[in-house]
Enzyme design. Structure first.
Site, short mmCIF file in Angstrom:
data_model
loop_
_atom_site.label_atom_id
_atom_site.label_comp_id
_atom_site.label_asym_id
_atom_site.label_seq_id
_atom_site.Cartn_x
_atom_site.Cartn_y
_atom_site.Cartn_z
N ARG A 1 -106.56 30.71 -53.81
CA ARG A 1 -107.24 31.97 -53.44
C ARG A 1 -106.24 32.90 -52.77
O ARG A 1 -105.15 32.49 -52.35
CB ARG A 1 -108.40 31.67 -52.47
CG ARG A 1 -107.94 31.06 -51.18
CD ARG A 1 -108.97 31.07 -50.08
NE ARG A 1 -108.50 30.26 -48.96
CZ ARG A 1 -107.59 30.63 -48.08
NH1 ARG A 1 -107.02 31.82 -48.16
NH2 ARG A 1 -107.22 29.82 -47.09
N CYS B 1 -105.91 33.31 -40.94
CA CYS B 1 -105.59 34.35 -41.92
C CYS B 1 -104.26 35.03 -41.62
O CYS B 1 -104.03 36.17 -42.00
CB CYS B 1 -106.72 35.37 -42.00
SG CYS B 1 -108.31 34.59 -42.38
N SER C 1 -114.54 34.88 -43.04
CA SER C 1 -113.28 34.98 -43.78
C SER C 1 -113.58 35.14 -45.26
O SER C 1 -114.62 34.71 -45.75
CB SER C 1 -112.43 33.72 -43.55
OG SER C 1 -112.19 33.53 -42.18
#
EC number: 2.3.1.181
Length: 213
Positions: free
Chosen positions: A71, A169, A138
């Site tokens: 991802r 992140c 997120s």
């Protein structure tokens, strides 16, 4: 003729890797007649490192496994009490761009939290949803052959302490939040239906079929 219907799978608590593998297989084998799907799942404790992820953002994983993911984004944590929603959508068929999908997912969460009296917002410089300066959701996506997979992770009533073992992140010192800080009665069982209702509304209320694992 293609019917605009979405299959919604409630998968319960699952290890990350088999679900990730199933997402890939679904996306690789789908064609223009395949119905879109939304998967609702919680994961056992795991750190997932995004495609652009840098090792220095994983500070001290300890006994929690670190798994590489394809991802977008940097490292994040998944664990029980966090509602994950994977969106397996044919973007071309829905006439949705990637940026539009990101906005749609953020708005899904903002609308869900607003129903609970929690004021939340996205941030232009850091994808996800925030309450004040704290991150509550997120977001990470991958697009292959015009179709999306991966999705969002909304902190409901989880243990947030594992986030201290990483730079969430990729942001050092990023504080995390969860719904139960404002709504102690919140669980994934009562948040998932709201989340689903809000994303379906933003997708123009297609028919859907609910499948439990």
């Amino acid at each position: 003729m293609y019917q605009d219907k979405i299959l919604v799978r409630q998968l319960g608590l699952q290890p990350y890797e088999p679900i990730s593998q199933a997402m890939h297989e679904f996306t690789d084998t789908r064609d223009d007649s395949t119905l879109d799907e939304i998967w609702l799942v919680e994961h056992y404790p795991v750190f997932t490192q995004g495609q652009a992820g840098k090792a220095e953002h994983i500070l001290m994983p300890g006994d929690i496994p670190v798994i590489q993911s394809d991802r977008g984004g940097q490292v994040t944590y998944h664990g029980p009490g966090q509602q994950v929603m994977y969106v397996l959508l044919n973007l071309k068929r829905r006439k949705l761009g990637v940026r539009e999908l990101v906005t749609l997912l953020e708005q899904t969460v903002v609308n869900t939290l607003a129903e609970l009296g929690i004021e939340a917002h996205p941030r232009a410089d850091a994808p996800g949803v925030y309450v004040g300066e704290k991150k509550i959701c997120s977001l990470g996506l991958r697009i292959r052959r015009g179709c999306s997979f991966h999705g969002l992770a909304l902190n409901v009533n989880m243990d947030l302490s594992p986030f201290l073992r990483i730079n969430p992140c990729g942001y050092a010192g990023m504080e995390m939040a969860k719904i139960s800080q404002w709504k102690p009665e919140a669980t994934t069982n009562n948040i998932a239906p709201r989340l689903l209702e809000n994303i379906l509304a933003l997708l123009n209320n297609p028919d859907f079929e609910y499948i439990t694992a």
